[in-house]
Design an enzyme around this catalytic site. Structure first.
Site, PDB file in Angstrom:
ATOM      1  N   ALA A   1       1.333   8.215  16.447  1.00 13.87           N
ATOM      2  CA  ALA A   1       1.177   9.408  15.622  1.00 13.87           C
ATOM      3  C   ALA A   1       0.530   9.072  14.279  1.00 13.87           C
ATOM      4  O   ALA A   1      -0.352   9.807  13.796  1.00 13.87           O
ATOM      5  CB  ALA A   1       2.533  10.067  15.395  1.00 13.87           C
ATOM      6  N   SER A   2       0.944   7.961  13.680  1.00 14.19           N
ATOM      7  CA  SER A   2       0.386   7.590  12.375  1.00 14.19           C
ATOM      8  C   SER A   2      -1.097   7.262  12.487  1.00 14.19           C
ATOM      9  O   SER A   2      -1.891   7.641  11.619  1.00 14.19           O
ATOM     10  CB  SER A   2       1.151   6.402  11.790  1.00 14.19           C
TER      11      SER A   2
ATOM     12  N   TYR B   1       4.010   4.874  15.814  1.00 13.44           N
ATOM     13  CA  TYR B   1       2.761   4.164  15.518  1.00 13.44           C
ATOM     14  C   TYR B   1       1.556   4.988  15.966  1.00 13.44           C
ATOM     15  O   TYR B   1       0.581   5.159  15.215  1.00 13.44           O
ATOM     16  CB  TYR B   1       2.773   2.813  16.231  1.00 13.44           C
TER      17      TYR B   1
ATOM     18  N   VAL C   1       0.816  -1.222   0.000  1.00 10.60           N
ATOM     19  CA  VAL C   1       0.000   0.000   0.000  1.00 10.60           C
ATOM     20  C   VAL C   1       0.846   1.267   0.000  1.00 10.60           C
ATOM     21  O   VAL C   1       0.327   2.359  -0.243  1.00 10.60           O
ATOM     22  CB  VAL C   1      -0.989   0.035   1.185  1.00 10.60           C
TER      23      VAL C   1
ATOM     24  N   SER D   1      -6.458   3.013  15.756  1.00 10.33           N
ATOM     25  CA  SER D   1      -5.987   2.298  16.941  1.00 10.33           C
ATOM     26  C   SER D   1      -6.364   3.074  18.198  1.00 10.33           C
ATOM     27  O   SER D   1      -6.358   4.305  18.205  1.00 10.33           O
ATOM     28  CB  SER D   1      -4.466   2.126  16.900  1.00 10.33           C
TER      29      SER D   1
ATOM     30  N   ILE E   1      -7.342  -6.851  20.773  1.00  8.55           N
ATOM     31  CA  ILE E   1      -7.807  -7.844  19.795  1.00  8.55           C
ATOM     32  C   ILE E   1      -6.734  -8.906  19.611  1.00  8.55           C
ATOM     33  O   ILE E   1      -5.561  -8.597  19.375  1.00  8.55           O
ATOM     34  CB  ILE E   1      -8.127  -7.184  18.438  1.00  8.55           C
TER      35      ILE E   1
END
Length: 264
Positions: free
Chosen positions: A170-171, A168, A77, A155, A201
């Site tokens: 921040a994204s 992670y 992606v 998230s 999860i």
């Protein structure tokens, strides 16, 4: 014609009208796999996109074995041209894209001062830029049709902050903001855009993180969740199917936490 026959005919038309072309990134494993299976079970034509082309093909074959209509595309992606090529293949095979779920993601753990520019760029490239490339590739189809559903997988880290994974977090926070902006921009075009920020999860990715010592064991995690247990990919998939349904047409720009009550 009898009432029973009329009802059966109406139900058949309803199912046909609700069958859509659904693209799921990261669809070969974890939450993405569950989402693909749920869409297939709902009668949608499913395109399984994943960086692991062999795994994507295997999932598509498994779905077809159940009578579903499915295809696979190997795609990273972060590669804009590859995304456009994959979406083009889906159009040729199934028609215009009506549903997009961006489940492809990358996670990394490091103290903030140890995060390298390369690690930062990689996480942001997959988690944020990948959503940008995919959404931009399919939105024209949805605008032309006057109907569309986009669900981003963000998230709970973006909601409460997670030390040791600032890149992670921040994204995923950017994905939350992007979702809201897209929802406002395309609401009048008949397109809804919502996000699901999972938490707790049980997935192959989370188990790998546990094995590496980055996350607590499942029983420890479950104790911190109000419902008392971890969630599953099927829990995420059920929320996706709802948000991509006709019934959810008045829901857009929303954050639907599937987290057992751990973030309220």
């Amino acid at each position: 014609m009898s009432n029973t026959a009329t009802t059966a005919s109406a139900e058949s038309r309803d199912r046909s009208a609700q069958a859509r072309v659904a693209v799921v990134t990261g669809g070969a494993s974890g939450m993405g796999l569950s989402i693909c299976a749920a869409f297939a079970d709902s009668g949608h034509r499913v395109a399984v996109l994943d960086v692991d082309g062999t795994a994507a093909q295997r999932v598509a074959e498994q779905l077809r074995a159940t009578g579903a209509t499915a295809m696979a595309c190997a795609v990273d992606v972060t590669d804009r041209d590859a995304v456009r090529e994959a979406i083009g293949k889906v159009r040729v095979e199934f028609g215009a894209i009506e549903i997009l779920v961006t489940s492809a993601g990358s996670v990394d753990f490091a103290p903030f001062t140890d995060i390298t520019p390369q690690a930062w760029d990689r996480v942001v490239d997959v988690n944020l830029n990948g959503v940008f490339h995919c959404a931009q590739a399919v939105v024209p189809d949805m605008v032309a049709a006057g109907w569309g559903r986009i669900v981003t997988i963000s998230s709970s880290s973006a909601q409460r902050g997670s030390p040791g994974m600032v890149h992670y977090t921040a994204s995923k926070g950017a994905v939350l903001a992007m979702t809201k902006a897209l929802a406002r921009e395309y609401a009048a075009a008949g397109i809804t855009v919502n996000t699901i920020p999972p938490s707790g999860i049980d997935t192959p990715m989370s188990r790998q993180s546990q094995a590496a010592g980055h996350l607590p064991h499942s029983d420890q995690m479950a104790k911190a969740i109000p419902v008392g247990h971890l969630g599953t990919g099927e829990d995420i998939a059920a929320a996706c199917v709802f948000l991509c349904s006709e019934q959810a047409g008045y829901i857009t720009g929303q954050v639907l936490g599937v987290n057992g009550g751990s973030v309220i």
